[in-house]
Design an enzyme around this catalytic site. Structure first.
Site, short mmCIF file in Angstrom:
data_model
loop_
_atom_site.label_atom_id
_atom_site.label_comp_id
_atom_site.label_asym_id
_atom_site.label_seq_id
_atom_site.Cartn_x
_atom_site.Cartn_y
_atom_site.Cartn_z
N GLY A 55 19.40 1.16 2.14
CA GLY A 55 20.76 1.16 2.67
C GLY A 55 20.91 0.00 3.63
CB CYS A 82 14.21 -0.26 1.70
SG CYS A 82 14.57 -1.73 2.68
CE1 TYR A 83 19.25 3.23 7.65
CE2 TYR A 83 19.15 5.15 6.21
CZ TYR A 83 19.54 4.56 7.40
OH TYR A 83 20.21 5.30 8.33
CG HIS A 172 14.23 -2.55 -2.76
ND1 HIS A 172 15.14 -1.53 -2.61
CD2 HIS A 172 14.33 -3.29 -1.63
CE1 HIS A 172 15.76 -1.64 -1.46
NE2 HIS A 172 15.28 -2.71 -0.84
CD GLU A 174 14.88 0.10 -5.83
OE1 GLU A 174 13.69 0.35 -5.59
OE2 GLU A 174 15.73 -0.12 -4.95
CB VAL A 229 28.48 -1.71 -27.22
CG1 VAL A 229 27.49 -0.59 -27.00
CG2 VAL A 229 27.90 -2.74 -28.19
CG ASP A 230 30.41 -1.16 -22.82
OD1 ASP A 230 29.28 -0.99 -23.32
OD2 ASP A 230 30.67 -2.06 -22.00
CE LYS A 369 26.88 -3.81 -23.72
NZ LYS A 369 28.33 -3.90 -23.50
#
Ligand code: XMP
Length: 513
Positions: A55, A82-83, A172, A174, A229-230, A369
């Site tokens: 954050g 992190c935060y 991080h 991720e 696609v979406d 996606k």
């Protein structure tokens, strides 16, 4: 025993949905909730593990986001990022301060050393790059924790209290820049929380369908289907959820690739929905006639699209929900707040302001996606729709350079189809992220048989890219280029010369207009 679900507690960092995506990637169900959720809600959710996100705040600031510290008494493992790591440290008796020395502040790729005896890092290399982005640091680590990761600047890049299942990382895991970051998250899920990895995109489909049904009730839903696609996946999901309550308006502007309009229509014929294909080719071509400025072409197409869509919507009358295929990267790109409304029709120029609806629904809003593609497969959409490369909203209009005619569009459609066929047949589509033909406005002299020709020059474009913001031109084998070139010149009337575009982006763009 807790349910097979992870709670991602959102403290406002920029990668929060990415964390959720990583958890899903590890076949574990998760939900992102704001840090303001009450302890009762967390209890009711009954997670087997909680991840505190990063954050922008500093934990010692007055208005810093907080969560009920009793969350640490639930007996549920926590991974603080992190935060989130700093918050955990502060709650559990450590202390966090602004980094005084530049050395304790870290941004970007950082060489990090891990204790592979810690469950979070088990089975992983003891050293690797991690992605740091913090200006605060833990001056004192809480009691019961030990240091399980460090960098040259920071002795406590990772901390763990394995007895209680509490882990904290300053970096991080991720983001892609962190080597083995996903493996660390997987370790937390499997080795710490006891995940069994049973969650699939099929489950996502079921949950999403149930949620749509509950929200829509017996209301009516309208969707503008572009064939991309979406919007296709969005349509398929809604079709499965509410069937005849859904009306899809597919505005066929006549600027699609060969057979594309029919393919889209065929794909949706298996659902019992209201599917309206508006053949608007003539009116689009009329509006575009004589226009050769790229920006004006785009504007005309965007505006006309809205007009056609509105006319159809008016015929349908009152609808309760306007559905949109907004996906998570669209949400990020357009910033916070009412992002979706601004972005959803970026493809075609803007939202219709006439359409009379109560609410917008965006069932793909939290997906990335590749997850959208996966969901599309799960819903039974054909592979050619699900895995298609990006195609600009203005379609072939921006791939015919200069003014537009039906004849030019047909020439381009044929040539482009051959190009795509050959690339796919050679298996090069796995290495190239986007490829298409462009009909230039240049004509040149050629000789065919015994006669002189004066025909168009076709440009072939193929790029490799990961984000479409920058791109490199693809090194297609010469023999393949040769085959494509001779097939097009021989089979497509109106083209007598082929060139290959060898410019990267920047300085060029991917599209020519
Ligand atoms: P450029 O040409 O800007 O293209 O390098 C980057 C990517 O965006 C696609 N593109 C569009 N997509 N509506 C879209 O949805 C548009 O108006 C549009 N224009 C370009 C392009 O195909 C490439 O993938």
């Amino acid at each position: 025993m807790s349910r097979q679900a992870i709670l991602v507690l959102d403290f406002g960092g920029q990668y929060n949905q990415l964390i959720a995506r990583r958890v899903r990637e590890c076949s574990v169900y998760c939900e992102v909730k704001p840090y303001t959720v009450s302890l009762e809600e967390i209890r009711a959710f009954d997670p087997m593990g909680i991840i505190f996100t990063g954050g922008p705040g500093s934990v010692y600031e007055e208005k810093a986001p907080h969560v009920d510290p009793a969350v640490f008494q639930l007996g549920v493992p926590v991974l603080g990022i992190c935060y989130g790591c700093q918050l955990m440290a502060q709650y559990l008796g450590g202390s966090v301060t602004a980094a005084q020395a530049d050395t304790a502040r870290e941004y970007g790729k950082t060489e990090t050393f891990y204790d592979t005896g810690c469950r979070l890092f088990q089975g992983l290399p003891a050293q690797g790059i991690s992605w740091m982005s913090h200006g605060d640091y833990m001056a004192r680590v809480p009691e019961g924790f030990r240091l399980v990761g460090h960098t040259a600047a920071c002795p406590n890049a990772a901390i763990a209290d394995e007895a209680r299942g509490f882990y904290g990382v300053q970096f991080h895991p991720e983001v892609n820049h962190t080597e083995h970051g996903v493996d660390m998250i997987r370790n937390f899920l499997y080795a710490v929380c006891g995940a069994r990895g049973e969650w699939t995109m099929g489950d996502y489909k079921k949950t999403a369908i149930a949620a749509i049904r509950e929200k829509v009730g017996d209301g009516r839903v309208l969707l503008a289907l572009s064939g991309g696609v979406d919007s296709s996946v969005c349509a398929a999901l809604l079709a499965e959820a509410v069937g005849r309550q859904l009306t899809c308006v597919f505005v066929d502007h006549g600027l699609m690739r060969l057979n594309e309009g029919d393919e889209v229509e065929a794909a949706f014929s298996k659902w019992d929905i209201n599917f309206i294909r508006v053949d608007a080719e003539a009116r689009f071509l009329l509006k575009l006639a004589g226009e050769s400025d790229p920006e004006r072409k785009r504007k005309i197409i965007g505006a006309e699209f809205i007009r056609v869509f509105e006319e159809e919507a008016r015929k349908i009358g009152k609808v309760d929900f306007l559905a949109q295929g907004t996906i998570y990267p669209d949400v990020i790109e357009s910033g916070a707040g009412d992002a979706a409304v601004i972005k959803s029709h970026h493809n075609v120029g803007g939202l219709p302001d006439y359409v009379d609806f109560k609410e917008i629904i965006e069932p793909l809003r939290l997906l990335f996606k590749d997850e959208v593609r996966q969901l599309g497969r799960e819903l039974g959409l054909p592979e050619y729709l699900v895995s298609r490369q990006p195609f600009p909203g203005p379609g072939l209009a921006i791939r015919v350079i200069g003014d537009l005619t039906k004849e030019k569009l047909d020439i381009l459609r044929e040539a482009d189809a051959i190009y795509r066929q050959e690339i796919a047949a050679a298996g090069e589509d796995r290495n190239i992220n986007q490829y298409f033909a462009v009909l230039t406005n240049t004509r040149s002299v050629g000789v065919m048989g015994d006669g002189r020709t004066y025909d168009y020059t076709l440009a072939l474009r193929a790029v490799t890219t990961s984000d479409f913001m920058t791109a490199d031109w693809a090194r297609i084998p010469y023999d393949l280029l040769d085959k494509i070139s001779s097939r097009i010149v021989n089979e497509v009337r109106g083209i007598n010369r082929i060139v290959y575009d060898v410019t990267s982006k920047p300085p060029a763009t991917i599209e020519w207009e």
